[in-house]
Motif scaffolding. Structure first.
Motif, PDB file in Angstrom:
ATOM      1  N   ARG A 121       0.850  -1.272   0.273  1.00 33.07           N
ATOM      2  CA  ARG A 121      -0.173   0.102  -0.077  1.00 33.07           C
ATOM      3  C   ARG A 121       0.663   1.101   0.029  1.00 33.07           C
ATOM      4  O   ARG A 121       0.419   2.227  -0.877  1.00 33.07           O
ATOM      5  CB  ARG A 121      -0.979   0.143   1.088  1.00 33.07           C
ATOM      6  CG  ARG A 121      -1.470   1.317   1.412  1.00 33.07           C
ATOM      7  CD  ARG A 121      -2.422   1.187   2.723  1.00 33.07           C
ATOM      8  NE  ARG A 121      -1.490   1.638   3.781  1.00 33.07           N
ATOM      9  CZ  ARG A 121      -1.461   1.709   5.337  1.00 33.07           C
ATOM     10  NH1 ARG A 121      -2.745   1.262   5.250  1.00 33.07           N
ATOM     11  NH2 ARG A 121      -0.471   1.910   5.774  1.00 33.07           N
ATOM     12  N   ASP A 122       1.872   1.202   0.961  1.00 35.47           N
ATOM     13  CA  ASP A 122       2.770   2.534   1.231  1.00 35.47           C
ATOM     14  C   ASP A 122       3.950   2.711  -0.004  1.00 35.47           C
ATOM     15  O   ASP A 122       4.517   3.775   0.152  1.00 35.47           O
ATOM     16  CB  ASP A 122       3.283   2.486   2.707  1.00 35.47           C
ATOM     17  CG  ASP A 122       2.074   2.337   3.697  1.00 35.47           C
ATOM     18  OD1 ASP A 122       1.165   3.186   3.319  1.00 35.47           O
ATOM     19  OD2 ASP A 122       2.163   1.477   4.314  1.00 35.47           O
ATOM     20  N   GLY A 123       4.064   1.754  -0.583  1.00 32.09           N
ATOM     21  CA  GLY A 123       5.453   1.586  -1.173  1.00 32.09           C
ATOM     22  C   GLY A 123       6.652   1.314  -0.716  1.00 32.09           C
ATOM     23  O   GLY A 123       6.401   1.200   0.726  1.00 32.09           O
ATOM     24  N   CYS A 124       7.724   0.699  -1.206  1.00 28.91           N
ATOM     25  CA  CYS A 124       8.683   0.274  -0.447  1.00 28.91           C
ATOM     26  C   CYS A 124       9.402   1.529   0.104  1.00 28.91           C
ATOM     27  O   CYS A 124       9.661   2.425  -0.509  1.00 28.91           O
ATOM     28  CB  CYS A 124       9.686  -0.598  -1.190  1.00 28.91           C
ATOM     29  SG  CYS A 124       8.828  -1.939  -1.819  1.00 28.91           S
ATOM     30  N   ILE A 125       9.820   1.268   1.408  1.00 25.64           N
ATOM     31  CA  ILE A 125      10.487   2.368   2.143  1.00 25.64           C
ATOM     32  C   ILE A 125      11.826   1.454   2.628  1.00 25.64           C
ATOM     33  O   ILE A 125      11.871   0.869   3.540  1.00 25.64           O
ATOM     34  CB  ILE A 125       9.711   2.941   3.371  1.00 25.64           C
ATOM     35  CG1 ILE A 125       8.512   3.558   3.069  1.00 25.64           C
ATOM     36  CG2 ILE A 125      10.565   3.836   4.070  1.00 25.64           C
ATOM     37  CD1 ILE A 125       7.662   4.118   3.985  1.00 25.64           C
ATOM     38  N   GLU A 126      13.069   1.770   2.014  1.00 25.16           N
ATOM     39  CA  GLU A 126      13.918   1.091   2.117  1.00 25.16           C
ATOM     40  C   GLU A 126      14.532   0.844   3.756  1.00 25.16           C
ATOM     41  O   GLU A 126      14.810  -0.100   4.107  1.00 25.16           O
ATOM     42  CB  GLU A 126      15.274   1.846   1.311  1.00 25.16           C
ATOM     43  CG  GLU A 126      16.471   0.828   1.380  1.00 25.16           C
ATOM     44  CD  GLU A 126      17.884   1.557   0.521  1.00 25.16           C
ATOM     45  OE1 GLU A 126      18.912   0.834   0.595  1.00 25.16           O
ATOM     46  OE2 GLU A 126      17.406   2.449  -0.143  1.00 25.16           O
ATOM     47  N   ALA A 127      14.557   2.107   4.464  1.00 23.38           N
ATOM     48  CA  ALA A 127      15.061   2.015   5.742  1.00 23.38           C
ATOM     49  C   ALA A 127      14.123   1.150   6.704  1.00 23.38           C
ATOM     50  O   ALA A 127      14.658   0.436   7.540  1.00 23.38           O
ATOM     51  CB  ALA A 127      15.037   3.416   6.476  1.00 23.38           C
ATOM     52  N   LEU A 128      12.792   0.926   6.296  1.00 23.69           N
ATOM     53  CA  LEU A 128      12.090   0.130   7.069  1.00 23.69           C
ATOM     54  C   LEU A 128      12.393  -1.376   6.193  1.00 23.69           C
ATOM     55  O   LEU A 128      12.128  -2.248   7.499  1.00 23.69           O
ATOM     56  CB  LEU A 128      10.446   0.597   6.751  1.00 23.69           C
ATOM     57  CG  LEU A 128      10.106   1.736   7.461  1.00 23.69           C
ATOM     58  CD1 LEU A 128       8.614   2.040   7.293  1.00 23.69           C
ATOM     59  CD2 LEU A 128      10.524   2.048   9.076  1.00 23.69           C
ATOM     60  N   ASP A 129      12.523  -1.385   5.288  1.00 21.59           N
ATOM     61  CA  ASP A 129      12.723  -2.920   4.685  1.00 21.59           C
ATOM     62  C   ASP A 129      13.935  -3.407   5.509  1.00 21.59           C
ATOM     63  O   ASP A 129      14.035  -4.761   5.514  1.00 21.59           O
ATOM     64  CB  ASP A 129      12.865  -2.930   3.015  1.00 21.59           C
ATOM     65  CG  ASP A 129      11.573  -2.445   2.418  1.00 21.59           C
ATOM     66  OD1 ASP A 129      10.331  -2.589   3.052  1.00 21.59           O
ATOM     67  OD2 ASP A 129      11.332  -1.898   1.358  1.00 21.59           O
ATOM     68  N   LEU A 130      14.931  -2.632   5.395  1.00 18.96           N
ATOM     69  CA  LEU A 130      16.304  -3.178   6.148  1.00 18.96           C
ATOM     70  C   LEU A 130      16.318  -3.086   7.450  1.00 18.96           C
ATOM     71  O   LEU A 130      17.353  -3.403   8.173  1.00 18.96           O
ATOM     72  CB  LEU A 130      17.409  -2.073   5.421  1.00 18.96           C
ATOM     73  CG  LEU A 130      17.671  -2.253   4.021  1.00 18.96           C
ATOM     74  CD1 LEU A 130      18.663  -1.328   3.492  1.00 18.96           C
ATOM     75  CD2 LEU A 130      17.839  -3.777   3.358  1.00 18.96           C
ATOM     76  N   LYS A 131      15.161  -2.615   8.261  1.00 19.53           N
ATOM     77  CA  LYS A 131      15.116  -2.516   9.757  1.00 19.53           C
ATOM     78  C   LYS A 131      15.943  -1.654   9.977  1.00 19.53           C
ATOM     79  O   LYS A 131      16.335  -1.810  11.331  1.00 19.53           O
ATOM     80  CB  LYS A 131      14.981  -3.938  10.221  1.00 19.53           C
ATOM     81  CG  LYS A 131      13.897  -4.906   9.762  1.00 19.53           C
ATOM     82  CD  LYS A 131      13.795  -6.161  10.446  1.00 19.53           C
ATOM     83  CE  LYS A 131      13.046  -7.063   9.861  1.00 19.53           C
ATOM     84  NZ  LYS A 131      11.556  -6.485   9.826  1.00 19.53           N
ATOM     85  N   LYS A 132      16.345  -0.479   9.410  1.00 21.61           N
ATOM     86  CA  LYS A 132      17.295   0.414  10.169  1.00 21.61           C
ATOM     87  C   LYS A 132      16.657   1.276  11.027  1.00 21.61           C
ATOM     88  O   LYS A 132      17.030   2.163  11.777  1.00 21.61           O
ATOM     89  CB  LYS A 132      17.951   1.162   8.865  1.00 21.61           C
ATOM     90  CG  LYS A 132      18.898   0.458   7.982  1.00 21.61           C
ATOM     91  CD  LYS A 132      19.592   1.399   6.850  1.00 21.61           C
ATOM     92  CE  LYS A 132      20.575   0.202   6.125  1.00 21.61           C
ATOM     93  NZ  LYS A 132      21.100   1.434   5.272  1.00 21.61           N
ATOM     94  N   THR A 133      15.250   1.335  10.962  1.00 22.06           N
ATOM     95  CA  THR A 133      14.465   2.389  11.752  1.00 22.06           C
ATOM     96  C   THR A 133      13.088   1.620  11.822  1.00 22.06           C
ATOM     97  O   THR A 133      12.760   0.705  11.439  1.00 22.06           O
ATOM     98  CB  THR A 133      14.458   3.874  11.300  1.00 22.06           C
ATOM     99  OG1 THR A 133      13.935   4.528  12.263  1.00 22.06           O
ATOM    100  CG2 THR A 133      13.645   3.905   9.995  1.00 22.06           C
ATOM    101  N   SER A 134      12.214   2.572  12.680  1.00 17.57           N
ATOM    102  CA  SER A 134      11.046   2.098  12.661  1.00 17.57           C
ATOM    103  C   SER A 134      10.005   3.123  12.127  1.00 17.57           C
ATOM    104  O   SER A 134      10.464   4.164  11.752  1.00 17.57           O
ATOM    105  CB  SER A 134      10.586   1.943  14.249  1.00 17.57           C
ATOM    106  OG  SER A 134      10.519   3.048  14.770  1.00 17.57           O
TER     107      SER A 134
END
Length: 206
Positions: free
Chosen positions: A93-106
């Motif tokens: 739904r939101d499109g890929c957000i790299e920082a979240l996909d890589l679990k670098k942040t919440s």
């Protein structure tokens, strides 16, 4: 307490109904304006306003919009407000957000960075809204369902704990805001009907 809600979807409507029933004043808003929600006061008891009016109205403001939409709001809108982040990240739904996909942040930390003058608390994201409306039970009920909260200030989390209790749920403090990642989609604690001890174990497993 005065609660402003930004977002009039399933989450915003359920929270409005429960908060009004608990004795709070609630104003609901969305990006399309009050006329698009004309029937909502009849089913929830809330009042309606613009996004700006709801943000100004609430001593607590609930952000109940799709994650992709939070940055359509001006960062100054929520300055000096206690903001409840009820959002979740769904890449489809939101499109890929790299920082979240890589679990670098919440997702909550992304929102906190965007609204640097707000105080963000993660809550109400880890339960289906139908369950939120129907699963609440009196204090002391065996196996009473518990819900998690995360935030940097104990006083802010205490206000969310009060709402959880009023809605019929036990509370588990997951820690500072970054710990909200432990009850995001895909985790053992996300949208599972767990009591307090079970929820603590699920959070600890991440």
């Amino acid at each position: 307490m005065k609660i402003g809600i930004i977002g009039a979807g399933v989450v915003g409507r359920a929270l409005a109904k429960l908060a009004v029933n608990a004795g709070h004043e609630v104003m609901v808003s969305n990006s399309r304006g009050p006329r698009s929600m004309f029937s909502l006061p009849y089913s929830t008891g809330c009042t309606l306003g613009t996004v700006e009016e709801a943000a100004q109205f609430g001593s607590m403001v609930v952000l109940a919009v799709p994650l992709y939409a939070y940055h359509t709001l001006p960062p100054s809108l929520l300055a000096d407000k206690l903001v409840v982040d009820a959002c979740n990240y769904y890449p489809e739904r939101d499109g890929c957000i790299e920082a979240l996909d890589l679990k670098k942040t919440s997702s909550s930390e992304l929102i906190a960075n965007y609204f640097p003058q707000a105080r963000i608390v993660k809550a109400f994201n880890a339960i289906p809204m139908n369950d939120l409306e129907n699963d609440g039970q009196p204090v002391g009920t065996p196996k009473r369902r518990a819900l998690p909260v995360a935030g940097d200030l104990e006083s802010d989390k205490a206000l969310l704990a009060m709402l959880y209790e009023q809605f019929g749920f036990d509370v588990v403090d997951a820690g500072v805001l970054s710990e909200g990642a432990r009850f995001e989609p895909g985790t053992p604690a996300y949208c599972k009907p767990l009591n307090k001890q079970e929820l603590q174990a699920a959070l600890a497993a991440v």
